[in-house]
Design an enzyme around this catalytic site. Structure first.
Site, PDB file in Angstrom:
ATOM      1  N   ALA A  31     -11.091   8.270   7.740  1.00 31.75           N
ATOM      2  CA  ALA A  31     -10.638   9.621   7.401  1.00 31.75           C
ATOM      3  C   ALA A  31      -9.500   9.551   6.374  1.00 31.75           C
ATOM      4  CB  ALA A  31     -10.175  10.338   8.658  1.00 31.75           C
ATOM      5  N   ASN A  32      -8.725   8.456   6.405  1.00 34.60           N
ATOM      6  CA  ASN A  32      -7.581   8.337   5.496  1.00 34.60           C
ATOM      7  C   ASN A  32      -7.993   8.077   4.035  1.00 34.60           C
ATOM      8  OD1 ASN A  32      -8.194   5.573   5.254  1.00 34.60           O
ATOM      9  ND2 ASN A  32      -6.795   4.995   6.885  1.00 34.60           N
ATOM     10  N   SER A  55       0.803  -1.219   0.000  1.00 38.09           N
ATOM     11  CA  SER A  55       0.000   0.000   0.000  1.00 38.09           C
ATOM     12  C   SER A  55       0.839   1.275   0.000  1.00 38.09           C
ATOM     13  CB  SER A  55      -0.937  -0.071   1.199  1.00 38.09           C
ATOM     14  OG  SER A  55      -1.801   1.010   1.231  1.00 38.09           O
ATOM     15  N   ARG A 113      -4.076   4.079  20.369  1.00 37.08           N
ATOM     16  CA  ARG A 113      -4.309   2.681  19.972  1.00 37.08           C
ATOM     17  C   ARG A 113      -3.010   2.091  19.430  1.00 37.08           C
ATOM     18  NH1 ARG A 113      -4.477   2.930  14.414  1.00 37.08           N
ATOM     19  NH2 ARG A 113      -5.029   0.746  14.246  1.00 37.08           N
ATOM     20  N   PRO A 114      -2.857   0.785  19.592  1.00 36.82           N
ATOM     21  CA  PRO A 114      -1.666   0.174  18.989  1.00 36.82           C
ATOM     22  C   PRO A 114      -1.872   0.077  17.484  1.00 36.82           C
ATOM     23  CG  PRO A 114      -3.020  -1.501  20.087  1.00 36.82           C
ATOM     24  CD  PRO A 114      -3.708  -0.193  20.305  1.00 36.82           C
ATOM     25  N   SER A 115      -0.855   0.456  16.710  1.00 36.59           N
ATOM     26  CA  SER A 115      -0.964   0.336  15.257  1.00 36.59           C
ATOM     27  C   SER A 115      -1.062  -1.141  14.875  1.00 36.59           C
ATOM     28  CB  SER A 115       0.269   0.962  14.606  1.00 36.59           C
ATOM     29  OG  SER A 115       0.422   0.452  13.302  1.00 36.59           O
ATOM     30  N   GLY A 116      -1.792  -1.411  13.806  1.00 37.36           N
ATOM     31  CA  GLY A 116      -1.858  -2.779  13.285  1.00 37.36           C
ATOM     32  C   GLY A 116      -0.866  -3.004  12.154  1.00 37.36           C
ATOM     33  N   THR A 117      -0.149  -1.954  11.761  1.00 33.39           N
ATOM     34  CA  THR A 117       0.775  -2.106  10.632  1.00 33.39           C
ATOM     35  C   THR A 117       2.211  -1.697  10.963  1.00 33.39           C
ATOM     36  OG1 THR A 117       0.394   0.128   9.814  1.00 33.39           O
ATOM     37  CG2 THR A 117      -1.086  -1.569   8.983  1.00 33.39           C
TER      38      THR A 117
HETATM   39  C1  16G Z   1      -4.495  -0.684   6.972  1.00 32.43           C
HETATM   40  C2  16G Z   1      -5.982  -0.776   6.801  1.00 32.43           C
HETATM   41  C3  16G Z   1      -6.632   0.577   6.976  1.00 32.43           C
HETATM   42  C4  16G Z   1      -6.260   1.170   8.316  1.00 32.43           C
HETATM   43  C5  16G Z   1      -4.774   1.159   8.503  1.00 32.43           C
HETATM   44  C6  16G Z   1      -4.445   1.497   9.932  1.00 32.43           C
HETATM   45  C7  16G Z   1      -7.189  -2.255   5.329  1.00 32.43           C
HETATM   46  C8  16G Z   1      -7.398  -2.713   3.915  1.00 32.43           C
HETATM   47  N1  16G Z   1      -6.311  -1.284   5.486  1.00 32.43           N
HETATM   48  O1  16G Z   1      -3.924   0.128   5.985  1.00 32.43           O
HETATM   49  O2  16G Z   1      -8.009   0.399   6.928  1.00 32.43           O
HETATM   50  O3  16G Z   1      -6.718   2.478   8.421  1.00 32.43           O
HETATM   51  O4  16G Z   1      -4.244  -0.139   8.248  1.00 32.43           O
HETATM   52  O5  16G Z   1      -3.088   1.402  10.137  1.00 32.43           O
HETATM   53  O6  16G Z   1      -7.788  -2.761   6.263  1.00 32.43           O
HETATM   54  P1  16G Z   1      -2.496   1.420  11.589  1.00 32.43           P
HETATM   55  O7  16G Z   1      -3.118   0.268  12.348  1.00 32.43           O
HETATM   56  O8  16G Z   1      -1.038   1.297  11.405  1.00 32.43           O
HETATM   57  O9  16G Z   1      -2.874   2.740  12.195  1.00 32.43           O
HETATM   58 MG    MG Z   2      -3.717   1.105   0.216  1.00 34.26          MG
END
Ligand code: 16G
Ligand code: MG
Length: 563
Positions: free
Chosen positions: A391-392, A68, A521-525
């Site tokens: 919002a993103n 992404s 919040r903990p980031s998921g990425t």
């Molecule tokens: C991913 C998610 C997006 C979310 C972002 C949050 C999908 C397809 N994409 O890009 O929806 O806003 O993670 O990231 O689910 P974060 O957990 O690092 O804040």
């Molecule tokens: Mg993307």
């Protein structure tokens, strides 16, 4: 599992040893990491996708290689379920276990146990089919090979390579294929362009936009979206679109460009600036599943006026509501049956407070979910028309089957009794929206066409659209901590339940500022805790975010355990 299958798995997996000392997690939307670490993970996801297809009675499954908006040296992999939506959450723990199995033997054991537990018909008659897609990252090609090897290590499984596509295109193809509909890339473009044309043809004759507003300039993030939009543009006569950062002029993917940069930094992306003052501009992310708009208000600096996912949602909501209202207006009661369509709006805690107030004042039902498309999508699917947006800029509009059937029937009825009536036009518009907007996942290209059609319908400039409400100033920060999984949130991430005491401290800080609101919040990425703050002025939002970031550091930072 028979002997042939066992030895196939053992021999192929030995060619993809997992990286040492790294733990990979499926996360919010698939695995993401430095591309050099991902060979074995992608190979294993190939296996998982083939098993998923078998479990889902032979339905087609999608595997998308993308990271992404992350930097170009990263890559990632995610799975699309038969509906075209995200992989069922119930399989995520298996994905994590599979990715982290230390040896081929462990891998085989995991698969054997899982196949038994889930009753997956390995030696059945079905031929699992997996659609593969990838974004423009240079690492995509070798990871594609790893995915193919994973897929073909389940006997009988077939990989179909769709080449370089946007993430939403791949999700759309999986959905269409499983519904027995036409599912090629050309079919995708044809569906988008014909439903867009239909909306344009239905624009009321009084609506006019000025000449300057006819032009749209798009930032393609140097990713896959720009090149696909170029193809689509050829099929849309009468739309003036200029595409920059399409990746052809040497620009780097996501570097100073793209929807994530524009939304978070609130700066014009590379190759946009003073020459664009007042123009309507849009920005896609690297795999084209996010869309934001912006305009450059003055020549003097690179600051932009951001029109984010919340405002796209608001625009869509106004338009949909206008069409639905037509059915209940004078004459609507003549229809043979009425349908009280449930319209719902889904946001996350990141939605600007001003947008939520605005939507509620319009009389809409607004609900919240945690961050991540899988949560928003699931919630939106509970309505006849469910509009969700982060919002993103990730979001779409979902239509229920029963509402679509009702619309189809009404269109037939109108064409015999009240051809050309407002009700007929409203029904045709809603049907066109349901075909234009991606039903599988948020899609920057289809979202962009819907925004463009609605702005023309309303006769609105980007400035008029932006003035729907004024965003509260906000600030986002990230904080490195010892262990981000120590933070447990509740109520759609608006409060922290663990570690104890931190929520009270956040509340006390937020209470110091007018219209102060803050959550963590903990980031998921990424391996960080995210902080979001908003307040009545930018200084206040910055100050609130900074004090809460300090709190996060005190409670969870590297010095915290010794205090
Ligand atoms: C991913 C998610 C997006 C979310 C972002 C949050 C999908 C397809 N994409 O890009 O929806 O806003 O993670 O990231 O689910 P974060 O957990 O690092 O804040
Ligand atoms: Mg993307």
């Amino acid at each position: 599992m028979n002997e042939d299958q066992r030895s196939l798995l053992l021999s192929s997996s030995s060619r993809f040893p997992p990286p040492q000392g790294v733990r990979l997690l499926y996360g919010t939307a698939g695995f993401r990491a430095d591309a050099a670490l991902l060979g074995s993970t992608v190979y294993r996801v190939g296996i998982l996708a083939a098993l998923r297809s078998l479990k889902m009675e032979g339905s087609v499954i999608g595997v998308m290689l993308t990271a992404s908006h992350n930097r170009v040296s990263d890559n990632g992999v995610k799975i699309a379920d038969p509906s075209g939506g995200m992989l069922s959450q119930s399989w995520e723990p298996f994905a994590d276990a599979l990715a982290n199995a230390p040896t081929s033997q462990h891998l085989l054991q995991l698969i054997t146990e899982f196949v038994e537990k889930e009753n997956i018909p390995l030696e059945g008659v079905r031929r699992p089919e997996i659609l593969l897609g990838r974004d423009t990252r240079p690492s995509g090609e070798s990871l594609l090979e790893a995915a193919k090897q994973g897929i073909s290590s389940i006997l009988g499984a077939v990989a179909i390579d769709k080449g370089i596509v946007t993430t939403p295109q791949l999700h759309w193809m999986v959905r269409a294929r499983n519904q027995g509909k036409k599912s090629s890339e050309l079919d995708y473009f044809e569906q988008l362009s014909s439903s867009f044309r239909c909306l344009i043809d239905l624009i009321p004759s009084g609506s006019k936009i000025s000449e300057v507003d006819e032009r749209l300039v798009v930032d393609g993030a140097n990713g896959v979206g720009g090149e696909k939009l170029e193809v689509l543009r050829e099929m849309l006569d009468g739309m003036v679109v200029e595409i920059r950062n399409s990746g052809k002029d040497g620009g780097v993917l996501n570097e100073g460009v793209g929807a994530d940069y524009v939304q978070k930094e609130k700066f014009a992306p590379h190759s946009f600036g003073s020459q664009d003052v007042g123009l309507r501009c849009a920005s896609l992310d690297g795999d084209a599943d996010r869309l934001v708009y912006f305009s450059v208000p003055s020549k003097s600096c690179n600051k932009i006026d951001l029109v984010d996912g919340d405002k796209i949602l608001s625009l869509f909501a106004i338009f949909i509501k206008e069409q639905l209202n037509t059915f209940s207006e004078e004459g609507g009661e003549n229809m043979s049956s009425t349908y009280h369509a449930r319209l719902g709006v889904v946001q996350t805690a990141y939605a600007n407070g001003a947008s939520t107030d605005y939507l509620k004042k319009l009389g809409l039902e607004v609900v919240f979910t945690p961050t991540g498309v899988k949560y928003l999508h699931e919630k939106a699917a509970e309505y006849d028309i469910g509009i969700y947006f982060e919002a993103n800029g990730h979001g779409t509009i979902l239509f229920s089957e029963s509402f679509l059937c009702w619309l189809e029937a009404r269109c037939g009825e109108f064409s015999s009794v009240s051809k050309g009536s407002e009700q007929q036009k409203a029904a045709l518009r809603l049907l066109a929206v349901s075909k234009l907007i991606n039903q599988a996942v948020g899609d920057a290209l289809s979202g962009l066409l819907l925004v463009e059609a609605i702005l023309q319908h309303m006769g609105w400039s980007i400035q008029r659209w932006s003035e729907l409400y004024k965003d509260l100033p906000s600030r986002q920060l990230k904080v490195k901590v010892v262990d981000r999984t120590a933070v447990i949130t509740a109520n759609a991430e608006t409060m922290v339940v663990r570690p104890p005491g931190i929520q009270e401290a956040i509340n006390a800080e937020a209470a110091k500022y007018p219209q102060g609101r803050c959550f963590i919040r903990p980031s998921g990425t990424e391996d960080v805790i995210r902080v979001y703050a908003e307040a009545s002025t930018q200084e206040a939002a910055d100050s609130l975010a900074n004090s809460v970031a300090r709190l996060v550091d005190q409670f969870l930072g590297f010095g915290s355990s010794s205090k």
